[in-house]
Write an enzyme that holds these catalytic residues in place. Structure first.
Site, PDB file in Angstrom:
ATOM      1  N   TYR A 196       0.842  -1.199   0.000  1.00 41.26           N
ATOM      2  CA  TYR A 196       0.000   0.000   0.000  1.00 41.26           C
ATOM      3  C   TYR A 196       0.877   1.250   0.000  1.00 41.26           C
ATOM      4  CZ  TYR A 196      -3.845  -3.112   1.476  1.00 41.26           C
ATOM      5  OH  TYR A 196      -4.778  -4.119   1.578  1.00 41.26           O
ATOM      6  N   GLN A 241     -14.775  10.658   8.699  1.00 41.31           N
ATOM      7  CA  GLN A 241     -15.297   9.481   8.012  1.00 41.31           C
ATOM      8  C   GLN A 241     -15.412   8.274   8.935  1.00 41.31           C
ATOM      9  OE1 GLN A 241     -12.360   9.096   4.889  1.00 41.31           O
ATOM     10  NE2 GLN A 241     -13.632  10.205   3.411  1.00 41.31           N
TER      11      GLN A 241
END
Length: 320
Positions: free
Chosen positions: A61, A292
Site C-alpha cells: 500500500y 469518516q
C-alpha cells in the site's frame, strides 16, 4: 465495542477494524491518489478513540507508505496499543507495478522490511496478500510464514484472496488463522464455498472492501467519480463505470433508506450487512479523514432486521 475471537488465535478483535489501503496514497497501480498524511494519522487516532483495536495494512500500500503512516500514528498514540496486521507477497518495480512473489527469501525480506517500517518487534497477524497459480510456490511461501511464526517475528499467520483449494493446500503445512477476502453487497461471491469452508474449519474471516472501495458509502456520485484523479484506480474500474454504476447507485439509495431507520449512513448499513454472516469475524473499513470514521464504526453495533435484510438483498440481486 464488542470483540470476537479471530480463528485459532488469542486475538479478540473488534467487529470493525481500520483499513489503511487508501492512506498509502499514490505511486503504485492501485493507489488512491495523493493523501494528507496528517489527516490519515488523525483518522487512525479517531478510530482508536472509538474503541477499534486493530489496524490492517500491507507492504504494497503506497509502496511502504501506509505502514509508515501506521507507525507514525502508533508513535503518537497514548492509549492501549492496537493489534497490527500486515501482508506480504506483492513486490513492486520502479514504476509501482506489482507482481506476486511467494518465494521464501522474498517473504522473509518483506517481513524484515515491514517490521522496520512499522517499528514493532512482532507483527500480530501476517498474511499472504495474494496466492499464485503454482502449488509448490504456495507451499514454499506458507512454509516460510510458519517459520517466521516459530521465530517469533509474527504471532499468527493468515492468507488473503485464497480459494478453498489453496487454503486446503496451505493447511496441510500449517494451520491458517484467518482469511481476508473481498466481500460486499456488490461482490458476495465468497458466500457459496469460501465462507462455509472457513466456518467449518475454524478459520477467522476478516473481510475487506465491505463498502466496495467507497462506492456504497453514500458519498460517491457520478460527479465525484469524474473528479477522481487519474492515479486513483477506481476511476476506471468496472464497478465505478457504466453499465454497473447506475445499478450500484440505486442500491446505495436503498441503503440510505435503511440507514435512516437506524440513524446511520448507507456505508454503515453496508458494513453491517457483511457482519450479519456467521462466518465473518470482522470487517475492514477504511477512512482517510477523522470525520469518516464515526459512521463506519457505528456498523459494529448495528443489528439489521429481517425486513432490512430482505429489502437490501432484493435490491442487490436486481442490481447484480
Amino acid at each position: 465495542m464488542k470483540t470476537k475471537q479471530l480463528g485459532n488465535s488469542d486475538l479478540f478483535i473488534t467487529r470493525v477494524g481500520f483499513g489503511s489501503w487508501a492512506i498509502g496514497g499514490a505511486g503504485w497501480q492501485y493507489g488512491w491518489g495523493r493523501q494528507n498524511d496528517d489527516e490519515s494519522v488523525a483518522a487512525i487516532h479517531r478510530a482508536l478513540e472509538l474503541g477499534v483495536n486493530w489496524i490492517d495494512t500491507a507492504a504494497v500500500y503506497g509502496i511502504g507508505h501506509s505502514e509508515e503512516i501506521v507507525s507514525r500514528a502508533l508513535a503518537t498514540w497514548s492509549g492501549a496499543r492496537p493489534y497490527v496486521f500486515t501482508k506480504c507477497g506483492l513486490r513492486w518495480d520502479a514504476k509501482g507495478r506489482t507482481r506476486r512473489d511467494l518465494t521464501a527469501a522474498s517473504i522473509r525480506q518483506e517481513c524484515e522490511d515491514s517490521l522496520r517500517r512499522l517499528k514493532v518487534d512482532t507483527i500480530d497477524l501476517y498474511q499472504i496478500h495474494w496466492p499464485v497459480d503454482d502449488p509448490k510456490r504456495i507451499e514454499e511461501g506458507w512454509s516460510m510464514m510458519a517459520q517466521l511464526q516459530r521465530e517469533g517475528k509474527v504471532r499468527w499467520i493468515g492468507v488473503s484472496n485464497f480459494d478453498v483449494a489453496q487454503m486446503k493446500h496451505a493447511q496441510a503445512i500449517a494451520p491458517i488463522t484467518s482469511l481476508q477476502p473481498r466481500y460486499s453487497l456488490v461482490h458476495p461471491e465468497i458466500e457459496a464455498e469460501i465462507l462455509p469452508f472457513c466456518r467449518r474449519n475454524g478459520i477467522g474471516t476478516i473481510v475487506y472492501s465491505p463498502m466496495a472501495s467507497g462506492l456504497l458509502t453514500g458519498a460517491m456520485t457520478r460527479e465525484r467519480i469524474a473528479r477522481l484523479p487519474d492515479d486513483d484506480w477506481r476511476k476506471h474500474d468496472d464497478d465505478f463505470t457504466e453499465p454497473m454504476l447506475s445499478a450500484h447507485l440505486a442500491l446505495v439509495e436503498w441503503l440510505r433508506f435503511v440507514g435512516q431507520r437506524h440513524g446511520c449512513s448507507p456505508g454503515a448499513a453496508a458494513v453491517a450487512w457483511t457482519l450479519r454472516h456467521p462466518a465473518v469475524t470482522a470487517a475492514i473499513a477504511g477512512a482517510r479523514r477523522p470525520e469518516q470514521v464515526e459512521d463506519v464504526v457505528a456498523a459494529a453495533d448495528l443489528q439489521l432486521t429481517p425486513t432490512d435484510l430482505y429489502e437490501i438483498e432484493t435490491i442487490a440481486e436486481l442490481a447484480g
